[in-house]
Design an enzyme around this catalytic site. Structure first.
Site, PDB file in Angstrom:
ATOM      1  N   ASP A 289      82.190  69.512  33.301  1.00  0.00           N
ATOM      2  CA  ASP A 289      81.136  68.999  32.416  1.00  0.00           C
ATOM      3  C   ASP A 289      81.274  67.491  32.208  1.00  0.00           C
ATOM      4  O   ASP A 289      82.377  66.953  32.212  1.00  0.00           O
ATOM      5  CB  ASP A 289      81.215  69.736  31.069  1.00  0.00           C
ATOM      6  CG  ASP A 289      79.945  69.548  30.239  1.00  0.00           C
ATOM      7  OD1 ASP A 289      78.878  69.252  30.822  1.00  0.00           O
ATOM      8  OD2 ASP A 289      80.026  69.688  29.008  1.00  0.00           O
TER       9      ASP A 289
ATOM     10  N   HIS B  71      75.980  63.818  39.048  1.00  0.00           N
ATOM     11  CA  HIS B  71      76.286  65.063  39.761  1.00  0.00           C
ATOM     12  C   HIS B  71      76.879  64.757  41.143  1.00  0.00           C
ATOM     13  O   HIS B  71      77.803  65.426  41.592  1.00  0.00           O
ATOM     14  CB  HIS B  71      75.026  65.925  39.907  1.00  0.00           C
ATOM     15  CG  HIS B  71      74.461  66.384  38.587  1.00  0.00           C
ATOM     16  ND1 HIS B  71      75.247  66.931  37.597  1.00  0.00           N
ATOM     17  CD2 HIS B  71      73.199  66.360  38.086  1.00  0.00           C
ATOM     18  CE1 HIS B  71      74.489  67.231  36.547  1.00  0.00           C
ATOM     19  NE2 HIS B  71      73.238  66.892  36.816  1.00  0.00           N
TER      20      HIS B  71
ATOM     21  N   LEU C 107      93.418  78.672  50.205  1.00  0.00           N
ATOM     22  CA  LEU C 107      92.893  78.538  48.839  1.00  0.00           C
ATOM     23  C   LEU C 107      91.562  79.273  48.773  1.00  0.00           C
ATOM     24  O   LEU C 107      90.711  79.097  49.655  1.00  0.00           O
ATOM     25  CB  LEU C 107      92.665  77.058  48.487  1.00  0.00           C
ATOM     26  CG  LEU C 107      92.060  76.811  47.100  1.00  0.00           C
ATOM     27  CD1 LEU C 107      93.167  76.786  46.033  1.00  0.00           C
ATOM     28  CD2 LEU C 107      91.294  75.485  47.043  1.00  0.00           C
TER      29      LEU C 107
HETATM   30  C1  IPE Z   1      78.341  74.206  31.428  1.00  0.00           C
HETATM   31  O1  IPE Z   1      77.947  72.920  31.065  1.00  0.00           O
HETATM   32  C2  IPE Z   1      77.778  74.563  32.763  1.00  0.00           C
HETATM   33  C3  IPE Z   1      78.330  73.849  33.915  1.00  0.00           C
HETATM   34  C4  IPE Z   1      79.298  72.968  33.895  1.00  0.00           C
HETATM   35  C5  IPE Z   1      77.736  74.168  35.183  1.00  0.00           C
HETATM   36  P1  IPE Z   1      76.650  72.676  30.151  1.00  0.00           P
HETATM   37  O2  IPE Z   1      76.524  71.208  30.018  1.00  0.00           O
HETATM   38  O3  IPE Z   1      75.490  73.411  30.702  1.00  0.00           O
HETATM   39  O4  IPE Z   1      77.076  73.352  28.771  1.00  0.00           O
HETATM   40  P2  IPE Z   1      76.501  73.115  27.302  1.00  0.00           P
HETATM   41  O5  IPE Z   1      75.013  73.187  27.406  1.00  0.00           O
HETATM   42  O6  IPE Z   1      76.948  71.768  26.853  1.00  0.00           O
HETATM   43  O7  IPE Z   1      77.110  74.194  26.468  1.00  0.00           O
HETATM   44  C1  IPE Z   2      77.844  69.355  34.161  1.00  0.00           C
HETATM   45  O1  IPE Z   2      77.497  68.085  33.725  1.00  0.00           O
HETATM   46  C2  IPE Z   2      77.095  69.748  35.414  1.00  0.00           C
HETATM   47  C3  IPE Z   2      76.056  70.765  35.201  1.00  0.00           C
HETATM   48  C4  IPE Z   2      75.853  71.422  34.100  1.00  0.00           C
HETATM   49  C5  IPE Z   2      75.187  71.055  36.327  1.00  0.00           C
HETATM   50  P1  IPE Z   2      76.279  67.865  32.724  1.00  0.00           P
HETATM   51  O2  IPE Z   2      75.058  67.584  33.547  1.00  0.00           O
HETATM   52  O3  IPE Z   2      76.160  68.970  31.760  1.00  0.00           O
HETATM   53  O4  IPE Z   2      76.735  66.531  32.001  1.00  0.00           O
HETATM   54  P2  IPE Z   2      76.544  66.177  30.462  1.00  0.00           P
HETATM   55  O5  IPE Z   2      77.197  67.276  29.662  1.00  0.00           O
HETATM   56  O6  IPE Z   2      75.064  66.106  30.214  1.00  0.00           O
HETATM   57  O7  IPE Z   2      77.234  64.865  30.308  1.00  0.00           O
HETATM   58 MG    MG Z   3      77.001  69.292  29.951  1.00  0.00          MG
END
Ligand code: IPE
Ligand code: IPE
Ligand code: MG
Length: 244
Positions: A19, A36, A130
């Site tokens: 995240d 991403h 792995l």
């Molecule tokens: C969790 O992150 C999902 C992934 C890393 C793919 P999110 O950014 O979607 O989670 P929330 O919305 O902050 O809980």
């Molecule tokens: C996690 O990073 C990746 C996915 C959920 C696809 P985020 O896109 O949620 O990044 P933040 O949390 O908005 O910084």
């Molecule tokens: Mg996020």
């Protein structure tokens, strides 16, 4: 020094909620998709570090059941990134002995992406250095429900062992260590069943900035934990009594 048998130094299975990509990009005045893309670079490195340290299973959360609710251009950007990553990364991953799995609901994915995931699983099925599980259109609730539905369809009784065997990660042991980057202290519908006894490590680093030193901090924190699985500390430390 006596080794605590319940806490081997290196986790067999590490799970990661990757995240913080969007915030990383925003800090740099870049579009979220740039975050991403950079996050994919971090994943490539984490695969290397995991193999170097003897981790056998790495499970990462790449796209959740709930991420469909994001703006349509971000969702299509993520689908495109997955398609590109499949064609670019799979040959090299396969050469280094990685076996790929993509736990998640394929039915809702663009056909080309779904086919690409299945092809990558087939192409790497013979590898065993792995196991890399990339959870894509995955949700912990979806997983439990799809497993229960399969038992119901066969008219089988619901037992822990029976349900576990139908879950999307039935091919690997439960995670020993869960790492979540990005500073949030929540599970966000990741592996709800499988994380029952995992050790948790939360990092403030945004995923694209997650580095080797922070990975090693997570592994060191894990090595210092005593896993009790409901027992008392004395039971864990006592030498096993001879069987009668
Ligand atoms: C969790 O992150 C999902 C992934 C890393 C793919 P999110 O950014 O979607 O989670 P929330 O919305 O902050 O809980
Ligand atoms: C996690 O990073 C990746 C996915 C959920 C696809 P985020 O896109 O949620 O990044 P933040 O949390 O908005 O910084
Ligand atoms: Mg996020």
């Amino acid at each position: 020094m006596a080794t605590d048998v319940t806490s081997p130094a290196v986790p067999v299975h590490v799970a990661i909620v990757m995240d913080g990509n969007g915030r990383w990009a925003k800090q740099r005045f870049l579009p979220r998709l740039a975050g991403h893309r950079q996050g994919l670079e971090t994943l490539r490195a984490v695969v290397r570090w995991s193999m170097a340290r003897g981790v056998r299973v790495l499970t990462v959360f790449a796209f959740s059941s709930e991420n469909w609710k994001r703006p349509v251009d971000e969702v299509s950007g993520l689908m495109g990134l997955m398609a590109k990553a499949l064609s670019r990364e799979v040959p090299e991953l396969s050469r280094s002995g990685v076996r790929l799995h993509f736990p998640g609901d394929r039915a809702a994915l663009p056909a080309a992406v779904a086919q690409g995931l299945a092809q990558a699983e087939r192409d790497t099925a013979g590898n065993d250095r792995l196991v890399l599980n990339v959870c894509f259109n995955y949700g912990g609730r979806w997983d439990v429900v799809q497993a229960a539905a399969r038992l119901a369809q066969r008219g089988e009784a619901v037992t822990e062992a029976g349900l576990s065997a139908e879950l999307a990660l039935a091919h690997v042991p439960d995670p020993d260590l869960l790492i979540r980057t990005g500073g949030e202290l929540r599970i966000s519908n990741f592996l709800l069943w499988q994380l029952a006894y995992s050790e948790l490590f939360f990092s403030d680093r945004l995923w694209p900035a997650f580095d080797e030193a922070e990975f090693d901090r997570a592994l060191a924190a894990y090595a210092g934990r005593q896993r009790r699985f409901g027992l008392t500390p004395e039971q864990i430390q006592a030498p096993s009594a001879p069987a009668h």
